[in-house]
Structure formats: structure tokens, C-alpha cells
Design a protein around this motif. Structure first.
Motif, PDB file in Angstrom:
ATOM      1  N   GLN A 107       0.829  -1.204   0.000  1.00 36.75           N
ATOM      2  CA  GLN A 107       0.000   0.000   0.000  1.00 36.75           C
ATOM      3  C   GLN A 107       0.870   1.263   0.000  1.00 36.75           C
ATOM      4  OE1 GLN A 107      -2.496   0.465   3.436  1.00 36.75           O
ATOM      5  NE2 GLN A 107      -4.188   1.359   2.263  1.00 36.75           N
ATOM      6  N   VAL A 108       1.905   1.261   0.838  1.00 37.61           N
ATOM      7  CA  VAL A 108       2.808   2.416   0.908  1.00 37.61           C
ATOM      8  C   VAL A 108       3.575   2.563  -0.410  1.00 37.61           C
ATOM      9  CG1 VAL A 108       4.865   3.348   2.040  1.00 37.61           C
ATOM     10  CG2 VAL A 108       3.054   2.311   3.425  1.00 37.61           C
ATOM     11  N   ALA A 109       4.047   1.439  -0.939  1.00 38.58           N
ATOM     12  CA  ALA A 109       4.812   1.476  -2.188  1.00 38.58           C
ATOM     13  C   ALA A 109       3.950   1.999  -3.340  1.00 38.58           C
ATOM     14  CB  ALA A 109       5.355   0.079  -2.505  1.00 38.58           C
ATOM     15  N   ASP A 110       2.700   1.536  -3.421  1.00 39.47           N
ATOM     16  CA  ASP A 110       1.785   2.037  -4.457  1.00 39.47           C
ATOM     17  C   ASP A 110       1.621   3.554  -4.334  1.00 39.47           C
ATOM     18  OD1 ASP A 110       1.369  -0.473  -5.478  1.00 39.47           O
ATOM     19  OD2 ASP A 110      -0.670  -0.730  -4.692  1.00 39.47           O
ATOM     20  N   HIS A 111       1.495   4.016  -3.090  1.00 44.31           N
ATOM     21  CA  HIS A 111       1.331   5.459  -2.859  1.00 44.31           C
ATOM     22  C   HIS A 111       2.549   6.229  -3.377  1.00 44.31           C
ATOM     23  CE1 HIS A 111      -0.393   8.986  -0.783  1.00 44.31           C
ATOM     24  NE2 HIS A 111       0.868   9.324  -0.648  1.00 44.31           N
ATOM     25  N   ALA A 116       9.941  -9.224   3.727  1.00 44.54           N
ATOM     26  CA  ALA A 116       8.578  -9.700   3.462  1.00 44.54           C
ATOM     27  C   ALA A 116       8.135  -9.497   2.023  1.00 44.54           C
ATOM     28  CB  ALA A 116       7.602  -8.993   4.406  1.00 44.54           C
ATOM     29  N   ALA A 117       8.586  -8.415   1.377  1.00 46.32           N
ATOM     30  CA  ALA A 117       7.903  -8.026   0.136  1.00 46.32           C
ATOM     31  C   ALA A 117       8.781  -7.635  -1.050  1.00 46.32           C
ATOM     32  CB  ALA A 117       6.943  -6.873   0.445  1.00 46.32           C
ATOM     33  N   LEU A 118      10.105  -7.625  -0.896  1.00 46.84           N
ATOM     34  CA  LEU A 118      10.945  -7.130  -1.999  1.00 46.84           C
ATOM     35  C   LEU A 118      10.664  -7.867  -3.308  1.00 46.84           C
ATOM     36  CD1 LEU A 118      13.290  -5.133  -2.768  1.00 46.84           C
ATOM     37  CD2 LEU A 118      14.843  -7.046  -2.442  1.00 46.84           C
ATOM     38  N   HIS A 119      10.558  -9.198  -3.227  1.00 44.49           N
ATOM     39  CA  HIS A 119      10.375 -10.003  -4.448  1.00 44.49           C
ATOM     40  C   HIS A 119       9.051  -9.668  -5.147  1.00 44.49           C
ATOM     41  CE1 HIS A 119       8.515 -12.060  -1.070  1.00 44.49           C
ATOM     42  NE2 HIS A 119       7.806 -12.800  -1.901  1.00 44.49           N
ATOM     43  N   ILE A 120       8.031  -9.261  -4.374  1.00 44.07           N
ATOM     44  CA  ILE A 120       6.744  -8.882  -4.973  1.00 44.07           C
ATOM     45  C   ILE A 120       6.846  -7.497  -5.621  1.00 44.07           C
ATOM     46  CG2 ILE A 120       4.294  -8.424  -4.494  1.00 44.07           C
ATOM     47  CD1 ILE A 120       4.641 -10.312  -2.029  1.00 44.07           C
ATOM     48  N   LEU A 121       7.465  -6.565  -4.896  1.00 43.25           N
ATOM     49  CA  LEU A 121       7.598  -5.194  -5.405  1.00 43.25           C
ATOM     50  C   LEU A 121       8.406  -5.166  -6.705  1.00 43.25           C
ATOM     51  CD1 LEU A 121       8.390  -3.385  -2.014  1.00 43.25           C
ATOM     52  CD2 LEU A 121       6.192  -3.431  -3.211  1.00 43.25           C
ATOM     53  N   GLU A 122       9.439  -5.986  -6.766  1.00 44.67           N
ATOM     54  CA  GLU A 122      10.281  -6.007  -7.966  1.00 44.67           C
ATOM     55  C   GLU A 122       9.461  -6.356  -9.212  1.00 44.67           C
ATOM     56  OE1 GLU A 122      14.717  -7.369  -6.324  1.00 44.67           O
ATOM     57  OE2 GLU A 122      13.243  -8.903  -6.820  1.00 44.67           O
ATOM     58  N   PRO A 153      12.957   0.514 -10.881  1.00 45.53           N
ATOM     59  CA  PRO A 153      13.786  -0.369 -10.051  1.00 45.53           C
ATOM     60  C   PRO A 153      13.444  -0.258  -8.566  1.00 45.53           C
ATOM     61  CG  PRO A 153      15.134   1.330 -11.136  1.00 45.53           C
ATOM     62  CD  PRO A 153      13.732   1.560 -11.556  1.00 45.53           C
ATOM     63  N   VAL A 154      13.529  -1.382  -7.872  1.00 45.16           N
ATOM     64  CA  VAL A 154      13.236  -1.445  -6.445  1.00 45.16           C
ATOM     65  C   VAL A 154      14.476  -1.997  -5.749  1.00 45.16           C
ATOM     66  CG1 VAL A 154      11.752  -2.439  -4.668  1.00 45.16           C
ATOM     67  CG2 VAL A 154      10.808  -1.902  -6.937  1.00 45.16           C
ATOM     68  N   ILE A 155      14.888  -1.356  -4.671  1.00 46.73           N
ATOM     69  CA  ILE A 155      16.095  -1.799  -3.976  1.00 46.73           C
ATOM     70  C   ILE A 155      15.803  -1.900  -2.483  1.00 46.73           C
ATOM     71  CG2 ILE A 155      17.092   0.540  -3.750  1.00 46.73           C
ATOM     72  CD1 ILE A 155      19.790  -0.718  -4.535  1.00 46.73           C
ATOM     73  N   GLY A 156      16.192  -3.003  -1.876  1.00 45.60           N
ATOM     74  CA  GLY A 156      15.994  -3.183  -0.438  1.00 45.60           C
ATOM     75  C   GLY A 156      17.298  -2.967   0.304  1.00 45.60           C
ATOM     76  N   VAL A 157      17.275  -3.096   1.630  1.00 44.18           N
ATOM     77  CA  VAL A 157      18.485  -2.846   2.419  1.00 44.18           C
ATOM     78  C   VAL A 157      19.297  -4.113   2.703  1.00 44.18           C
ATOM     79  CG1 VAL A 157      17.912  -0.663   3.557  1.00 44.18           C
ATOM     80  CG2 VAL A 157      16.962  -2.796   4.455  1.00 44.18           C
ATOM     81  N   ILE A 158      18.707  -5.271   2.425  1.00 40.14           N
ATOM     82  CA  ILE A 158      19.372  -6.508   2.846  1.00 40.14           C
ATOM     83  C   ILE A 158      20.516  -6.903   1.908  1.00 40.14           C
ATOM     84  CG2 ILE A 158      19.018  -9.006   3.159  1.00 40.14           C
ATOM     85  CD1 ILE A 158      16.298  -8.248   4.467  1.00 40.14           C
TER      86      ILE A 158
END
Lengths: 268, 268
Positions: free
Chosen positions: A55-59, A78-84, A90-95
Motif C-alpha cells: 500500500q505504501v509502495a503504491d502510494h 517480506a515483500a521485496l520479491h513482490i515489489l520487484e 527499479p526497487v532496492i531493499g536494504v538486505i
């Protein structure tokens, strides 16, 4: 490309990542989203964290960002693979950046991960490290007392910090690990004390610091850097009460100019 | 994806980059190409370096590599933009990673670049840094004596090294710069002495070390890592005489297993 970079977190922790992006990429504009109304994510189910994150990412995507940084370890796990898959940007996580930096830094392939209970349970750091180099030994320790210490601004009380560090880390004092990953965006505010706790003998990796570097690499690769002439504008979006958010923002980043916007994001 | 990573250089300098890729990405296979017959590139015209680089890159691409690393500052400065357009696979040079690492490392936005005359003349490092952060002050110094020192294995003679360092760097002793970029793949073999020369007060950036990190980031992004079970195989291709190449390879990387292949690459 002068569109802003979106940075999201459940609360204020991701500001340490935003601050580092502003330092390493001073021409870039940032839109930060803090989901304070539903913070923290760490104690929620993976399914719930996933729904909130989407929801936050869509916003943020609806605000025209050119890249999304998930500046929260729990949300990344929890969600990086879905957001990508969900967006064209491009989507980047911290891990991954934290994992990669530990691989670069460690000479003996023996590292410690400090993180929230949720991130430790997800096994996201060992998975990320072993995907790149399966020879690593990884010890993970959940540090549930660290986030309250930082959020309540008690991280400046060195005596309290030392007591909490000793309680949480004493079983790690004799390990051979030469590298410690701070696997939560709140922990960089305790970095100096954590370094001291290990007598300066272990390299301490700040995932946020490393994420900013990979944001930069991705912008170069995609030829997406803002033009040097641009005057960056930073927007802070808060879901819920802004009071505590602004208090901490001014404490952590006193020199930053920004516009603040309050939204109400609820589940339908 | 278990296809190899291609690494190219005019000679042996790029082996420092290959070594770091093997350390940070131990599951990946490498195909290295050393253009020893036409080495060094540094003193040649940009146009000639470009022709040689394209010929070597085409050869590596024909070997089925999944990514091309241009492990030579001169070749990167001359041809990276052309190579990026020429192939479907990702191409990465050594200049952007070194520039980015200096931006991350420097607190006072004041850095020194040490490189060959060709790389200094190209202005590639200042350009790469200013594209990301235009507030940096950059001083570049050509170090024509460093490459012979390393190639002739005289870098182990600490007295000679100190004399050459003093001759080359004495005008930099009083600068405020807090970060030094080693802008040539030969220089990491002098890194300890360069650190000492500045009394350990300046952070020294090894572009090769940083390039390996960005190769890793790109593989993660493109989901292109080799599977952890794979047994990496390294192939060393030499254009011309293999004697000196193998001598230096064994001196720098005594524990590496590889297959050696000699080719004759000439201009048509």
C-alpha cells in the motif's frame, strides 16, 4: 532524470538511509514515506507487513518516483520479491547491499547479523549472503531492545546503551567473526558504541550506508542521475501523527530542508 | 546463470580485479583476456585503444560470457560508452565504482586521483564524480613510474618504492584531501606504501576492489549469480607471449587454478 527517489519505512528508521542518500547523491530529490500510524512492522505477521508495504509502495509510485528504496529490513524481507515484479521502476531493499558489503569486508568469512526478531526469523541475511558466497558462517542475534532505545532518543545516554549492549551481545564477545552487519535501520545510531563494545576489532557494516551506494550504482547503470544543476526538493510524507516524526527528523538531520505532508492511509 | 564473467585488460593489471571478483564471488567462473602483445595501452592514442578494446571485447563475448568487466582504466575511459551499446550483456568499467566509493568515503569532498597519464588526460574520474556530486574538489596526478615498478616486480623493494612515491607524491603531502583513488589496476600492489606515505591519514580506494562489489550488485539485480553448487573454472587467454603473464599470475595469485590459452589477435 530529475524525478525523485522514493524511500519507505514503517517509521523513522529509514531516515538514516535517506540521510545517507542525500549525502552520497546531493543532487537527488527524495520523497520519504513513514507509516507511523502502523509502526512498528517488526512484530506483525509477514502477511500483514506485505499488505502495508504494498500500500505504501503504491502510494509512492503514484507520486512519480524513478526508483523505490525499501529502507526497512522487515519490509524488505517480506515483500521485496513482490515489489520487484509489481513496478516498472527499479526497487532496492536494504538486505542485499548489507550482505554484499559484509562479503567484501570479511577476511575470515565469519559474520554476525544484528537485527529485529522478525528479520532474524526470516533468515533473509543468511539467504542473501549464501546466494553470493555459500562458504560464509553467519550468527544472527535478535536485539529487541535496540529500537526502543533509539526511538525514545535514549541512545544518547551512554550508560544505558552500554548496559543494553552488554545484555544483548555478551554471548558474542569471544566469536571469531570479523564483521558485524547492522540489519536494522535504527542501529546506525548505536554504531559507535557497538564498535567500542567489540574493542574496535570487528568491522561494523551499516546497511543504509551501503544501500545508498547501490542506489548510486543503479542510477549510473540506468543513466538516471539527476542533473548536477538541479536544486533537490525533499518531501516527507507521514501516515498518521507528524509530531514525533518531526521531532526525531530535526534531531537526526538538523540541516535538512523539507516539505511535510500528512496522509491517512488505511486498509480498505 | 553459470556462464563465465569476462574480464579484460591490456596486460596483467586487471588480474588484481579478477582476483577480487574471485574472492567476493567465489562461485563465479572467470574468463580473463590479457592483450600482452599490444600492452601497454596507456601511451597509445584514444582511437587505437578503442580499436584494440573492441577487438578484445568481441573475442570475449564470442566465448559466451554473461557480463564484461573492463578492468583497465585507459580502456574504460576510451571505450566504455561504445561497449555498453554494442552488446546485449552488461558492461562494467573500473572508473565509476572507484568514483562512487570515493564519494561514499570522503567526508570533506576533497579527493586525489592517482592514475596513468592517459587516464589523467581523459578527465574520466572528475567527470564520473561530478556526474554524481558536483561539489567535489579533485586533484589528479599522473604516476608514470608506478606501472613499470609493478610489472617488473620491483614493488617488493620497499626502498625503491619509497623513493618513487616521494618523487611522485611529494606535492600532495599537505593537501586536505581525505581520500585517494588508485585509478590504475596496477596500483593496488603499492597500496600499503601509499597509505603509509600519507601517514595513514587518507583513505585509499582500490578501484578493482570496488568494481568486484558492483559486479556483485549487478548480478543480484539481474538475478544472474552462478548457482552455489557450481565448481568455478577460470580461463586465462593471452594475446602473445604467455611467459611473463604466467610468471606474474603465479606471483600475485599463487593459489588459483586456471587453464591457459594463447591466441593471436591482430588487426585485420
Amino acid at each position: 532524470m530529475n524525478r525523485p527517489i522514493g524511500v519507505m519505512d514503517s517509521g523513522v528508521g529509514g531516515l538514516t538511509v535517506a540521510k545517507e542518500i542525500m549525502r552520497q547523491l546531493p543532487d537527488e530529490s527524495i520523497v520519504y514515506f513513514g507509516d507511523l500510524d502502523r509502526c512498528p512492522y517488526g512484530s506483525r505477521s509477514m502477511e500483514e507487513v506485505r499488505r502495508f508495504t504494498l500500500q505504501v509502495a503504491d502510494h509512492l509510485v503514484s507520486r512519480g518516483i524513478k526508483m523505490l528504496v525499501v529502507a526497512c529490513n522487515t519490509a524488505t524481507a517480506a515483500a521485496l520479491h513482490i515489489l520487484e515484479k509489481r513496478y516498472d521502476i527499479p526497487v532496492i531493499g536494504v538486505i542485499n547491499p548489507g550482505a554484499r558489503s559484509a562479503i567484501q569486508s570479511s577476511s575470515n568469512q565469519d559474520v554476525i547479523v544484528l537485527a529485529t526478531e522478525g528479520t532474524v526469523a526470516s533468515g533473509a541475511y543468511p539467504k542473501a549472503i549464501h546466494q553470493i558466497s555459500h562458504r560464509f558462517k553467519i550468527q544472527s542475534t535478535a536485539c529487541p531492545k535496540f529500537v526502543p532505545l533509539v526511538e525514545e532518543l535514549r541512545y544518547k545516554d551512554k550508560v544505558v546503551v552500554r548496559i543494553v549492549l552488554h545484555q544483548t551481545l555478551k554471548h558474542l564477545a569471544d566469536t571469531r567473526a570479523d564483521t558485524v552487519i547492522l540489519g536494522c535501520t535504527h542501529y546506525p545510531l548505536l554504531a559507535d558504541e557497538i564498535k567500542d563494545y567489540f574493542y574496535g576489532r570487528k568491522k561494523v557494516i551499516d546497511s543504509g550506508y551501503e544501500t545508498a551506494r547501490e542506489v548510486s550504482a543503479m542510477l549510473t547503470m540506468l543513466k538516471g542521475h539527476a542533473s548536477p544543476q538541479s536544486n533537490p526538493e525533499h518531501l516527507m510524507i507521514v501516515n498518521g501523527e507528524t509530531g514525533r516524526f518531526e521531532y526525531i527528523l530535526k534531531d537526526w538531520m538538523p540541516f535538512i530542508e523539507y516539505r511535510l505532508e500528512q496522509v491517512e492511509l488505511k486498509e480498505e
